[in-house]
Structure formats: C-alpha cells, structure tokens
Design a protein around this motif. Structure first.
Motif, PDB file in Angstrom:
ATOM      1  N   UNK A  73      46.340  38.533  36.605  1.00 42.90           N
ATOM      2  CA  UNK A  73      45.390  37.687  37.344  1.00 42.90           C
ATOM      3  C   UNK A  73      46.089  36.417  37.829  1.00 42.90           C
ATOM      4  N   UNK A  74      46.937  35.837  36.961  1.00 40.58           N
ATOM      5  CA  UNK A  74      47.673  34.630  37.350  1.00 40.58           C
ATOM      6  C   UNK A  74      48.597  34.924  38.538  1.00 40.58           C
ATOM      7  N   UNK A  75      49.189  36.123  38.535  1.00 35.10           N
ATOM      8  CA  UNK A  75      50.091  36.453  39.635  1.00 35.10           C
ATOM      9  C   UNK A  75      49.308  36.525  40.944  1.00 35.10           C
ATOM     10  N   UNK A  76      48.041  36.944  40.864  1.00 34.91           N
ATOM     11  CA  UNK A  76      47.219  36.990  42.072  1.00 34.91           C
ATOM     12  C   UNK A  76      46.966  35.581  42.594  1.00 34.91           C
ATOM     13  N   UNK A  77      46.724  34.636  41.653  1.00 36.43           N
ATOM     14  CA  UNK A  77      46.538  33.245  42.075  1.00 36.43           C
ATOM     15  C   UNK A  77      47.819  32.750  42.757  1.00 36.43           C
TER      16      UNK A  77
ATOM     17  N   UNK C  21      38.514  29.868  41.888  1.00 41.20           N
ATOM     18  CA  UNK C  21      38.315  31.310  41.697  1.00 41.20           C
ATOM     19  C   UNK C  21      39.228  31.821  40.598  1.00 41.20           C
ATOM     20  N   UNK C  22      40.479  31.366  40.600  1.00 41.58           N
ATOM     21  CA  UNK C  22      41.427  31.775  39.554  1.00 41.58           C
ATOM     22  C   UNK C  22      40.886  31.410  38.181  1.00 41.58           C
ATOM     23  N   UNK C  55      32.190  41.563  39.014  1.00 44.72           N
ATOM     24  CA  UNK C  55      32.231  40.187  39.500  1.00 44.72           C
ATOM     25  C   UNK C  55      33.672  39.781  39.826  1.00 44.72           C
ATOM     26  N   UNK C  56      34.584  40.104  38.924  1.00 43.02           N
ATOM     27  CA  UNK C  56      35.993  39.763  39.162  1.00 43.02           C
ATOM     28  C   UNK C  56      36.506  40.468  40.413  1.00 43.02           C
ATOM     29  N   UNK C  60      37.978  38.559  43.817  1.00 44.21           N
ATOM     30  CA  UNK C  60      39.329  38.728  44.359  1.00 44.21           C
ATOM     31  C   UNK C  60      39.245  39.206  45.807  1.00 44.21           C
ATOM     32  N   UNK C  61      38.377  40.184  46.051  1.00 41.60           N
ATOM     33  CA  UNK C  61      38.309  40.753  47.396  1.00 41.60           C
ATOM     34  C   UNK C  61      37.791  39.713  48.396  1.00 41.60           C
TER      35      UNK C  61
END
Lengths: 209, 627, 226
Positions: A73-77, C21-22, C55-56, C60-61
């Motif tokens: 998830x952090x990598x996506x940020x 969001x993160x 939700x997650x 992201x999308x």
C-alpha cells in the motif's frame, strides 16, 4: 511543448491518448484473469484436507502478510507521488518516488519469497494438495505481475537519466506505469481479504492422516 | 534529439528501409499488408483443416473403413476443430478487421501499427507451433474443448496436449494484442464527424468482437495454464484423486467458449450487414436495432455457458436458468435476421456473388439458429448431446454462417484489396457448388444424430443403419473441394487478366470506396469529414421527398496525388522478433529449457528496443512518441 | 503542463489528497487485521471484511488511478471487465456450492430412464431396476458400476477399480482395528485412505454429494456382498 512534439498522438476522436486507453482496456482484461484464478481458489479452498493435511489455517501467517500488505500500500502512495512529480516535471522528486516505489515493491517480493520458502519447509508445495496448487498459482501470478512492475519502474527510473524528455515531456509514460502498479495493488487488496483473512478465519489447523 | 533517437532507436539494428521484397513484408507495419498476410495464412490453414475433415469423412463413408486408425482419427477431429476456429475463422475475421477498419473509419492506419504486426507474427508462429505436433510424435487427440480429466497426464500420454496448450497460449497473446489495438483504433481514430452511431455496422461488430476477445481470452488463459501446471508441475487442479472437481475445466472452457462462438459469428454478421444494403440499393433496415442487438448478444453471451453442459448434472435450477437465458439470446439474433430481410425488401436487389453468399449466410444461419434453440431446451438437448445432431448444428452456424459470411466479404472487398474484380461467372458457380456441397455434407448429420450416431467415433458397424447418410455426406465434401479449387482458379486467373475495379465498382456506401483500389499506403490523401451514416453514399446522392436517391452533380474531384507530406509509421524489426521470442519461450517448455531462456532474452531485447524506437523514424519527422 | 488532459476531465487533486487516502488505506487495513483477531462470529466478520476491502479497492481506483478525475471511457472499459469478472467468479462459486455437481435429482421411485440408442447399453434394459435393494440402486445411479464389478449385479462391469464381489467377507480383515462396516464407510467417504494394491487413487470422494439416507443404504448393501 508536449503538444508540439506529440502532435500525431493528440489527434484522436475522443481526445484521449491511445496508450492510456490501451492500458485501461488491458486492466479490464486482467480483471478476468485474476477473477478466474480467485474463483479457482474459492471453489477449492475447503478441499485441502482431502490429501496430506496442511490447510490454509495451518500455514497462512496473518501478521507477516499484514506487514507485506502495508508495504505494498505504501508503494502505491509512493507511485502516485511519482505521477504527481512527473505532472510537474519535477525530475528530482520523480526519481525519489520512483525509487521508493521500486524499493517497496522489492520488499514485498522479499516477503513473498520468505513466505513461499517457509511453506515449502512446512511441507506445502504446489503439488501437495489443492490448497497448495491454487495458493501458489494465484499468489505466484500476482508476484510475477509485481516483478514486471518493479522492472518497469526501474526502467523508467533509468530512462529519467538518459532520456529526460520521455519522462518529463510526456507525463503519460509515468501515468501509465502508475496505472499498472496500482492495479497490482488492488489485486492484492482482494487476495489479502479473500485468501488470507476470510480464508483462515474460524478454521483450526486439522492435519489429516 | 534526432541523434539520440537514432542511437536508442537502433539498439539492435538500423531501421528497416526496403519497400519491396520479402524483408519489406516481414518488417511491414502497414495495416493493409498485415491484413493480406492474415488472409493468405488463414486460407492456407483452411485448406489444411479441410484436408483433415476430408480424411474423417472418407473414414466414415463406409462402415468399418480403414482409411485412418482410431488414434489418427482422434488427432484429426481435434486438430480440425482447433484449426478451423483459431487458425481460420478468427484470423480470416482479423484479415478484414485489419484491411478494412481503418479504411471504413477514415484513418491512415491502426492506433498501434507495430503491435498489429506483432499480432500477426505471434499468430503465425503459434499456428506453426500447434501444427509441429504432427511431426514430433502425435498431435493432440482430446477434442477441441479438451475436457478434463481426459487431458490429465494419466490419460493423455505424450506431448500432444502440451502442444495444444502452448499453441493456444501463443495464439491467445496474438488475439489479445489485436483486440486491444482495434478497440483503441475504433474508439479513437474515427474521421472527424463520425460519431459512434455513424459507424458502419461491420466496424461496430468488430468493436464488440474485440471486447469479447479481451474479456473472454483471459478465462481460457487461466484454464489452460492450470492444465499446463497439472501436466508439467504436478499441481492438483483437475486431479480427482486430490479431491478436485474436473468440471471446473468445463465451466472455464465454456465461459470462454460461448463468447468465442460470438467472436466467430459477429464478424460475418457485420460483413453481411455491409453487403446487403449495397446490393439492395437501400440503407440497412433498422441500423440502431442491428447495432444494439449486437451489443446485447455480446453481453448475454456471457450468461449462457452452461448450456454446453446440460448433461453433466448441474441440477434442475441451474439447467433451467441457463436454458432460459439461452432462449432469450435467440431474440436479438432473430431481430437481426428480420433486419436483413427488411433491408432486401423492396430494394432493387442485384444478385452478385457477394450477395449470393450473404443471402446463403442468412438461410444457413437460420437453420443453425433453429437447431440451436432446440439445444436450449434442456430435455431435448439431453437427447442430442454428443450426437451428430450437434455436429450438424455447429457446422450450420460456423460453416454455413461464418465461412459463408466471410466469403461474401472476400467477393465484396476483393476489388478494393487487389484492384481487380473476381470473375462473377466463376464466382456464382463456386457459390452454388459450395452451397449445395455444404448442405449435402451437413444436413444428413441431423438425421444421423437423431438416429443416435455419436460424434467423435472413428467407425461404426454395418448393422447400425448409418451407412447411407454417411456415404451421402462424404459426397458433399468433394463438391466443397471442387468449389474451392474453382475459387483458387478464379483468384489466379483474375490476378493477371481480371477486370480493373476502379474506386467504386459496387456503388458502395462506406468510405473505403471513396479511395483508389488498391488504396495507397496513406489511404486517404485528405482525411474525410463525415456528416452521414452511409458517408460515401451521402456524398454521391441526395434524396427526393419520397426517399429515393438522386445522384448529385459531382463536384471537384478529390485530389488524387500524394499531398506534400504524410507521416506514415516506419517499418520495424521488433514486432516479429518479439513474436519469435515468445514462441521460443513456449517451445522451450516442450523441448529444452535452454530454448526458453534464449526466447526470454530475445523477447526482453525486443521489448526494450521497441519501447525506445520512435513509431515514425526520425528522418521523416522529429516526433518521438515512445512505445 | 495540463495539456495532455481532456477538456472534460477534472484537474488532478493536490498531493495532500493522496496522503490522506494513503492514511485511510493503512487505517482500514489495520482495522481489518484487528477485526480478524477479535472474537466475532463469521457471519458478522466476513461481510465487514468484504466491505472494508471494497472500500480500499474503490479508494485506490478513484484517487490513485484518477478514475474520479479522468474521462468516463476509462472507467467504462475497466468496470466492464470488473463486473464480468465478479459475475463469473460469483456464478461459479454459487454453482459449485449450491448445485453440487454430480448430484442429479433422485426420483423417489426410480423409473426406467430412456437412453439414446447405443451400440451396447451400459445397463441392459436401459434403466435401474426398481426391484433392486435401495443400496444397489444407489450403486448404479451413482455410476459406481462404471468402475467396479459385482457379480450378479447387472451393469456392474467396470475394471478401473477393485472387484467388489464378496466384499463383506474380507472387509473386516483389511485394516487392523477396523470392522468391516468401518472399513466400508471410510472407503466411500475417503477413497484415498485405503488403496487396494494395484489400483490408483482415482475414485471420486462422493460422500459430500449424496444424501445420508442414500449413503446408509449403499453401505448396508455393500455389507451384504458375501
């Protein structure tokens, strides 16, 4: 400037970029690829004990996987910050965030290598039982996608040094890389819930004969 | 920047330059040349698949004949099915997509010309890989839908099934790449003014087929990957001993397989929807309805897959649900047929060869569609399942349907592709031979099926009462064979002596007829602006108050000479190199892993070179679109 | 530098939105894992987990992949794939969970089933004889006869599995400590547990797909084979 150098690409009926449309269609197609793999896992998830014990509850390690999920998830940020940097043509920030994304992606892969070898040590391989088959195939294909993503991002990072124009002149190059990377992330969001949390919850490890 | 491009663009080699000769065809990225390559290749495989069919028919022509052994017979029906579907009907459709889509939407090429070349070469190499199995000790022999557990290594010994899996994987990559390309091309490269509801119907059907390909192929990819893992790595996906349910294969295969049926028939429907209006001198009756029934077929095609599995015991609830949706899908299909008939109704119909094939398509498709509705009734299907009745049905849809439709397209667009007309007299003779031969071959199979003759048996005993219709059916194959020889003769003959076609031999309605035949490399000297649905027709005719066409006084002829500067994409080595690399990876799994490693290195080199090679060489333009 | 964005597309958000969001993604994941370790019944937990991960997914999308800001064509092609994938996945799970495959409806009083004319009908007469014991009918209805021989039972002709003629007489001696009935029961429930020498592990574990009554009658019948 971008409009001048990319004039042929900008002339589309919808005004949308060819490559970005291709990437989104590809991701729509990938949904069915991972959907089919997840369906295979769901149908067979309770059939592990039929042969050689080692069902999900015996091997899946929720704390470790929670950590690797956090890393992904952090990598996506980091990736979305790289995309934003490329929008601003901020080369320095772009390189920092691309590197961070690839680094975090590599750590995720490290977790996966650790997880796979731990399972093999416990006696669960791809051929042990149906759970082993579906688990290794599903998460393995996800891992392959992550690997491709890491290589892609590192290639973009390298490109930012010897062909600056490709990453700053056309933000779409990073944008499209980002779309792929985030897709790999959302697939993992589904796998983490369906295979790990729901897959293990309420089950006790019962090793059959 | 230009020097940087030259350095990076030529990572492996200098840009190919030859405009003629074999090398120019290998490196070509011109959609018209790729279309011709697709068409010729598909026709060669059509002959090969036909020979396989001929051997089967000879074997069945009399009871307990000894033309081929049971083992060879099994290989024949497997390869015949796989060849005709993946190496003939799909690429023949792709040939028309390639050649015609850019012309019909007023574009100079597809969205990704190099990806287009890659699709063709991947198709060719995949097809060769599949057929190499004949030479290396046994082609696949498990039927074209390869039901598990028959395909498990316990039962399917040897490498035939592995060739089948890997051949399909490579072909799948090709189909996916082509489908992505056409989706983007059709959505993004229409001429100014050509809104979605002004697209020719063939373009619409191509768009739907491309979406079906993009969404259905991943399901097959997963199914054959699981099977490959079972066979190579000892996984347990279809291993009943490990508690697996091999029915998962059937579900996956048909979840792909039923959309696939529409992938095979919709291009033919699109062609017929172009041919009928031109030779009836009327616009297509109910354009909107034809388009939306196509979309509806595409969507509903996803909810009917289990009608291939009525006899496996899904239970009454599931069977009824799938039977119901299957009957509903006959509605949009039937609507299309009424639209086609409505198009001809009251028109000044001209019975050219293309028109005959199009009308033949409608007639045969109605028969195939009706026997399809019979299969939709689950109890009735229980009787017909796995008999020759099913063989008759699927050939009426795929041969009488798809192939007849594709031949209509061949006769209709041949003058545009080659600049010469095919001989109409020979063409009509070919149509009647083909049409009669087809019905002689396949209609008796309805009787045989009702009489209980199971499909895929290599022989039968004399006391079954099946010998007359089997012998009758075999006669038909020879009629089809003669008609194909006539077609090949027609092609060779008119190639040298054929009548010149001119731009618009049929008084066509769509944009491809507004440009010279064969079209110049850049297609349109000036990109047309579209105001009406039948864009070229509207340029030629206006309407009187009763809706009758009145020829317009021709204005200034369009500039035919090449305008000052049109940037066309430059040929490239990398598509064919990448296709070869991917095929080597697959081939290595069948021979030695080192071949796969070499293939991987070749592929990587090709991908990176491709990515940094500008689409258009820097000498002709400073533009540098990566990828 | 916004030149590549379509006029109808909304401008991209400031970086702070990405960071928010993160943070939400991390918090939701933490909640999921915490919920997993709480002692809540599965019918509460599983819907919660599914909603949270949905939700997650959506966050992201919408924000990271910019679908909230980008042109609707991008959303359309992606959602088309997503909906079909979801449909096929749920469809398959439903088919396999609720309509147990291999479990054809059993008529209360079996009547002869008409068959297609085959060269050699599997069962002479074309159907299961209603006068046979219930267990023998089960044996034939379930297709056991395709793999096992029982002398005296018409249609029981298969040779893939061991010959069951006289099974009851030897079942008690097969595994030390197991009675004949226990051995037969376990052999049907878990075919891989006791393999007869010379035979592969090929039998389907059919116990899940047949009802208790039918199973009991089958065991009872097999124990009569002397």
């Amino acid at each position: 400037m971008a409009a001048a150098t990319h004039e042929p690409e900008h002339h589309t009926s919808t005004g949308l970029n060819h490559r970005k449309l291709l990437m989104w269609t590809f991701l729509g197609s990938e949904c069915l690829f991972f959907g089919s793999l997840i369906a295979t896992h769901m149908i067979n998830r309770n059939k592990a004990e039929l042969l050689h014990g080692l069902s999900p509850a015996c091997v899946l390690d929720i704390p470790i996987t929670s950590a690797s999920t956090f890393v992904l998830l952090m990598s996506s940020v980091a990736m979305v910050l790289a995309v934003a940097a490329s929008e601003r043509s901020d080369l320095k920030q772009l390189r920092i965030w691309l590197f961070s994304t690839a680094f975090l992606g590599t750590i995720f892969l490290g977790f996966q290598v650790y997880e796979f070898s731990a399972f093999v040590n416990e006696g669960l391989t791809i051929g042990t039982n149906l759970f082993g088959s579906t688990f290794f195939t599903l998460t393995g294909f996800h891992g392959v996608h992550v690997t491709v993503g890491v290589i892609w991002i590192l290639s973009m990072l390298a490109t930012s040094f010897f062909r600056k124009d490709l990453v700053t002149g056309d933000p779409l190059n990073i944008d499209i890389t980002g779309l792929y990377w985030h897709f790999v992330d959302i697939v993992w969001i589904v796998i983490f819930t369906v295979v790990y949390l729901v897959g293990v919850f309420g089950l006790n490890c019962v090793e059959a004969a | 920047m230009a020097t940087a491009n030259q350095m990076l663009g030529g990572v492996l080699a200098k840009r190919p330059v030859s405009a003629t000769g074999v090398m120019s065809w290998i490196t070509t990225i011109d959609h018209k040349r790729i279309g011709i390559l697709y068409g010729v290749t598909a026709f060669i495989f059509f002959i090969l698949g036909g020979v396989e069919a001929l051997l089967m028919r000879l074997q069945l022509s009399s009871p307990e004949a000894g033309v081929v052994s049971a083992e060879v017979y099994s290989q024949m029906f497997t390869m015949h099915g796989t060849t005709m579907i993946f190496l003939v009907v799909m690429p023949m459709g792709a040939a028309f997509f390639n050649f015609m889509i850019p012309l019909m939407i007023g574009a100079r090429d597809v969205a990704f010309p190099r990806l287009n070349a890659f699709s063709y070469w991947t198709f060719l190499f995949g097809a060769i890989l599949l057929n190499v199995s004949f030479l290396t000790g046994g082609a696949p022999n498990v039927g074209w839908f390869g039901y598990s557990p028959l395909t498990n290594d316990t039962f399917a010994i040897g490498r035939g099934v592995d060739y089948w899996i890997l051949g399909l994987q490579v072909l799948g990559i090709s189909s996916l790449a082509a489908a992505f390309n056409f989706i983007v091309t059709i959505i993004n490269m229409r001429a100014p003014g050509m809104s979605m509801m002004k697209l020719p119907v063939f373009v619409w059907m191509t768009l739907i087929v491309s979406f079906l390909l993009v969404l259905a192929f991943p399901v097959l990819t997963v199914a054959i990957t699981l099977l490959l893992f079972d066979r190579l790595f000892g996984t347990a996906f279809f291993d009943t001993g490990a508690g697996a349910n091999p029915l998962i294969w059937q579900h996956f295969f048909w979840a792909f397989g039923h959309p696939e049926v529409y992938i095979l028939i919709l291009p033919a429907m699109g062609i017929v929807s172009e041919v009928l209006p031109v030779f009836s001198k009327k616009p297509l009756f109910g354009y909107t309805v034809v388009v939306f029934s196509g979309v509806l077929i595409g969507l509903m095609g996803w909810g009917v897959w289990s009608h291939h599995m009525f006899t496996v015991g899904l239970g009454p609830v599931a069977n009824s649900a799938f039977a119901l949706i299957t009957m509903f899908i006959a509605v949009p299909t039937g609507i299309k047929i009424f639209n086609w008939i409505g198009t001809m109704w009251g028109g000044s119909v001209k019975f050219t060869t293309a028109m005959l094939f199009a009308i033949g398509f409608i007639a045969m498709f109605i028969i195939g569609g009706l026997s399809g509705v019979m299969h939709a009734v689950a109890p009735s299907d229980t009787q017909q399942s796995d008999t020759y009745f099913v063989v008759a049905h699927l050939h009426y849809v795929l041969f009488g349907g798809s192939i007849l439709g594709l031949f209509a397209g061949i006769y209709y667009w041949w003058p545009k592709i080659t600049g010469r007309l095919l001989n109409e007299l020979m063409g009509k003779a070919q149509f009647w031979l083909f049409f009669i031969g087809f019905n002689v071959t396949f209609f008796p199979m309805h009787f045989l099926g009702m009489d209980g003759m199971p499909r895929r048996v290599y022989t039968y005993s004399a006391d079954q009462g099946w010998e007359f219709w089997n012998a009758f059916s075999t006669v038909g194959v020879f009629l089809i064979g003669i008609s194909l020889i006539l077609f090949i003769h027609n092609v060779i003959h008119t190639n040298r002596k054929g009548e010149r076609a001119g731009n618009d031999p049929w008084n066509g309605r769509t944009l491809e007829w507004s440009i010279p035949s064969p079209p110049p490399e850049y297609n349109f000297a000036v990109i047309p602006t579209v105001k009406d649905r039948d864009a070229y027709w509207a340029e030629k005719y206006s309407e009187d108050p009763d809706g009758r066409p009145i020829p317009k006084v021709q204005g200034a002829a369009q500039a035919e000479e090449k305008p000052v500067k049109i940037h066309m994409p430059t040929p490239s080595y990398y598509p064919v190199l990448l296709a070869a690399g991917l095929t080597l990876i697959a081939g290595g799994l069948l021979s030695h892993i080192s071949v796969s490693v070499i293939g991987g290195i070749v592929s990587l080199a090709a991908i990176y070179s491709w990515a940094f090679e500008p689409a258009t060489a820097p000498e002709s333009t400073p533009s540098d679109g990566a990828y | 530098m916004e030149s590549h964005r379509h006029p109808s597309e909304r401008p991209l958000p400031p970086i702070s939105v990405y960071l928010y969001v993160g943070a939400i993604l991390i918090i939701v994941t933490a909640v999921e894992v915490a919920a997993f370790y709480l002692d809540v019944p599965s019918y509460v937990l599983i819907p919660i987990l599914i909603v949270l991960s949905l939700m997650k997914f959506v966050l992201v999308v919408m924000f990271f992949m910019h679908l909230r800001y980008d042109h609707k064509i991008f959303s359309s092609v992606f959602i088309l794939g997503l909906v079909l994938a979801l449909g096929i996945t749920l469809g398959l799970i439903t088919l396999f969970d609720n309509f147990d495959v291999g479990n054809p409806p059993v008529a209360a009083a079996p009547t002869p089933i008409p068959t297609i004319t085959l060269a050699t009908p599997a069962i002479p007469g074309g159907g299961v004889d209603p006068n046979l014991p219930a267990g023998a009918q089960a044996f034939l209805n379930r297709g056991c006869n395709g793999c096992h021989v029982i002398e005296g039972l018409p249609g029981a002709v298969g040779v893939v599995g061991p010959d069951l003629t006289g099974l009851a007489g030897r079942a008690g001696d097969r595994v030390p400590g197991l009675s004949a009935e226990e051995y037969v029961r376990q052999s049907v429930e878990a075919p891989q547990d006791f393999l007869v020498e010379g035979y592969d592990n090929l039998m389907l574990p059919l116990r899940d797909t047949i009802g208790d009554e039918e199973f009991e009658s089958l065991v009872e019948y097999l124990l009569t084979l002397r």
